[in-house]
Design a protein around this motif. Structure first.
Motif, mmCIF file in Angstrom:
data_model
loop_
_atom_site.group_PDB
_atom_site.id
_atom_site.type_symbol
_atom_site.label_atom_id
_atom_site.label_comp_id
_atom_site.label_asym_id
_atom_site.label_seq_id
_atom_site.Cartn_x
_atom_site.Cartn_y
_atom_site.Cartn_z
ATOM 1 N N VAL A 143 0.868 -1.037 -0.032
ATOM 2 C CA VAL A 143 -0.010 -0.018 0.012
ATOM 3 C C VAL A 143 0.743 1.174 -0.151
ATOM 4 O O VAL A 143 1.702 1.348 0.838
ATOM 5 C CB VAL A 143 -0.743 0.015 1.329
ATOM 6 C CG1 VAL A 143 -1.580 1.302 1.295
ATOM 7 C CG2 VAL A 143 -2.185 -0.905 1.039
ATOM 8 N N SER A 144 0.709 2.293 -1.008
ATOM 9 C CA SER A 144 1.213 3.558 -0.939
ATOM 10 C C SER A 144 0.457 4.542 -1.398
ATOM 11 O O SER A 144 -0.496 4.552 -2.233
ATOM 12 C CB SER A 144 2.498 3.514 -1.713
ATOM 13 O OG SER A 144 3.206 4.740 -1.835
ATOM 14 N N ALA A 145 0.673 5.682 -0.694
ATOM 15 C CA ALA A 145 0.033 6.905 -1.046
ATOM 16 C C ALA A 145 1.196 7.838 -1.863
ATOM 17 O O ALA A 145 0.915 9.109 -1.831
ATOM 18 C CB ALA A 145 -0.765 7.697 -0.148
ATOM 19 N N GLY A 146 2.257 7.242 -2.119
ATOM 20 C CA GLY A 146 3.188 8.062 -2.731
ATOM 21 C C GLY A 146 3.346 8.400 -4.142
ATOM 22 O O GLY A 146 1.997 8.545 -4.669
ATOM 23 N N GLY A 158 -7.895 3.236 -1.405
ATOM 24 C CA GLY A 158 -6.827 3.181 -2.792
ATOM 25 C C GLY A 158 -7.739 2.447 -3.673
ATOM 26 O O GLY A 158 -8.417 2.136 -4.070
ATOM 27 N N ALA A 159 -6.677 2.676 -4.932
ATOM 28 C CA ALA A 159 -7.273 2.455 -6.403
ATOM 29 C C ALA A 159 -6.077 0.973 -6.613
ATOM 30 O O ALA A 159 -4.866 1.154 -6.434
ATOM 31 C CB ALA A 159 -6.899 3.266 -7.206
ATOM 32 N N ILE A 200 -5.432 -0.173 4.091
ATOM 33 C CA ILE A 200 -4.966 -1.372 4.592
ATOM 34 C C ILE A 200 -5.925 -2.594 4.720
ATOM 35 O O ILE A 200 -5.625 -3.705 4.359
ATOM 36 C CB ILE A 200 -4.053 -0.875 5.918
ATOM 37 C CG1 ILE A 200 -2.941 -0.109 5.817
ATOM 38 C CG2 ILE A 200 -3.635 -2.408 6.880
ATOM 39 C CD1 ILE A 200 -2.519 0.468 7.081
ATOM 40 N N HIS A 201 -7.039 -2.165 5.195
ATOM 41 C CA HIS A 201 -8.027 -3.293 5.281
ATOM 42 C C HIS A 201 -8.710 -3.695 3.833
ATOM 43 O O HIS A 201 -8.551 -4.926 3.662
ATOM 44 C CB HIS A 201 -9.299 -2.656 6.020
ATOM 45 C CG HIS A 201 -9.273 -2.317 7.312
ATOM 46 N ND1 HIS A 201 -8.705 -3.469 8.290
ATOM 47 C CD2 HIS A 201 -9.376 -1.123 8.123
ATOM 48 C CE1 HIS A 201 -8.322 -2.849 9.250
ATOM 49 N NE2 HIS A 201 -9.018 -1.632 9.281
ATOM 50 N N ALA A 202 -8.401 -2.882 2.898
ATOM 51 C CA ALA A 202 -8.840 -3.259 1.402
ATOM 52 C C ALA A 202 -7.628 -4.101 0.778
ATOM 53 O O ALA A 202 -7.937 -4.892 0.168
ATOM 54 C CB ALA A 202 -8.990 -1.994 0.456
ATOM 55 N N ALA A 203 -6.370 -3.601 1.009
ATOM 56 C CA ALA A 203 -5.385 -4.541 0.715
ATOM 57 C C ALA A 203 -5.483 -5.836 1.363
ATOM 58 O O ALA A 203 -5.191 -7.071 0.608
ATOM 59 C CB ALA A 203 -4.151 -3.794 1.013
ATOM 60 N N ALA A 204 -5.775 -6.203 2.645
ATOM 61 C CA ALA A 204 -6.107 -7.331 3.195
ATOM 62 C C ALA A 204 -7.022 -8.310 2.527
ATOM 63 O O ALA A 204 -6.763 -9.402 2.303
ATOM 64 C CB ALA A 204 -6.150 -7.102 4.731
#
Length: 337
Positions: free
Chosen positions: A103-106, A287-288, A313-317
């Motif tokens: 996960v990144s918002a960079g 996130g996308a 983070i929850h969406a990635a999990a």
């Protein structure tokens, strides 16, 4: 087994504070599932953690990554030169099965470039695509592409439709998602050469529920579950939508002042408008997903707050427990085989 998510602690306008805070919230609100790997300069991460006595250290680990890729850096150069960046090391942890997702918002370009280099593309995928979300009266539509592929070929648009269909089935629990091709008219034969050829190809694919061309005026009402376009059009569409949160509020305020509404009346209108505008807020969707790479990657808006980092983070999990990657592999193997 708990999911383990690698999080770019230096990604975003307010990193590392917002990211580390969001990671703490995610772990605290999920009974320690998922656990988080915070990736970035260790000293900076520990300094933020010390400010949070509620930080569950048993569910938070650190991967030291001294390099930082800034939001304004040229992606190609940064990917090559800063191999010890939080983006590189987070993706490497995912590649090495130390994490189930990243996960990144960079820096979006750097994330995409590093993901293709470290994780690789799924066999048969020509262009990985970032999928965004656009609100409508039924909820939201998935939009591919939202800016990662500005110049596209017809085959790319077809692949976006296939990956979007798989994502909707696997993640959104939509067994028969519809696909619309964004165009300047609904009739066959409309548009430029790119969309005309993509239309011809899409209407002949049995496993994609293609509705045909959809116009911009239909998108907010609901045109299709999945909207296909090149990244130039998609990015303009998403940025237009993001502007609605501010513009609608300012226009409404001007009109309320002109009509002389009372404070109580203005408060009521503003509350309703705020709920409507929330659907256009890029932070409301978290996130996308980056579809087409051999891994689970979510990219967030640079302005992501701690709450949005938590959502990501929850969406990635959740994404890491689906069969998106095997399904794309199977579909593209059949396509090329």
């Amino acid at each position: 087994m708990a999911s383990r998510i690698a999080v770019d602690a230096m990604g975003g306008d307010d990193a590392p504070e917002a990211v580390v805070t969001g990671a703490i919230q995610a772990v605290n609100h999920a009974d320690r599932d998922p656990s988080v790997l915070l990736v970035g300069p260790e000293a900076q991460i520990r300094a933020v953690l010390e400010e949070h006595p509620d930080a569950p250290h048993d569910a938070l680990d650190i991967i030291d990554a001294p390099d930082v890729i800034g939001m304004g850096e040229a992606p190609a150069a940064a990917v090559k030169q800063k191999t010890n960046s939080s983006i590189h090391q987070g993706l490497a942890a995912h590649h090495d099965d130390k994490a189930d997702a990243f996960v990144s918002a960079g820096n979006t370009g750097a994330i995409m470039g590093a993901a293709m280099f470290i994780l690789g593309r799924i066999a048969g995928v020509e262009r990985p695509s970032i999928a965004g979300f656009f609100p409508n009266l039924r909820g939201s539509s998935v939009v591919l592409d939202i800016g990662s592929n500005v110049d596209c070929k017809p085959s790319h648009l077809v692949q976006f439709a296939r990956m979007g269909t798989i994502y909707a089935r696997q993640v959104l629990d939509n067994e028969d998602p519809t696909v619309g091709l964004i165009n300047i008219g609904e009739e066959p034969g409309k548009g430029n050469e790119l969309v005309k050829e993509a239309y011809e190809r899409l209407q002949n694919i049995d496993d994609i529920h293609f509705k045909g061309n959809v116009e911009g005026g239909d998108l907010l009402f609901y045109a299709a579950d999945i909207l296909i376009c090149d990244g130039f059009v998609g990015n303009v569409l998403l940025k237009f939508g993001e502007s609605m949160t501010t513009v609608l509020s300012e226009m409404t305020q001007q009109e309320m002042d002109r009509q002389g509404l009372s404070d109580d009346e203005q408060a009521l209108v503003s509350n309703v408008l705020g709920e409507v505008s929330h659907h256009f807020d890029p932070e409301s969707m978290g996130g996308a997903p980056l579809l087409g790479v051999n891994g689970n990657v979510l990219i967030g808006h640079g302005s992501s707050s701690p709450d949005v980092i938590e959502q990501m983070i929850h969406a990635a999990a959740a994404l890491s427990t689906t069969e998106v990657i095997p399904a794309i592999e199977s579909a593209f193997q059949s396509e090329t085989g």
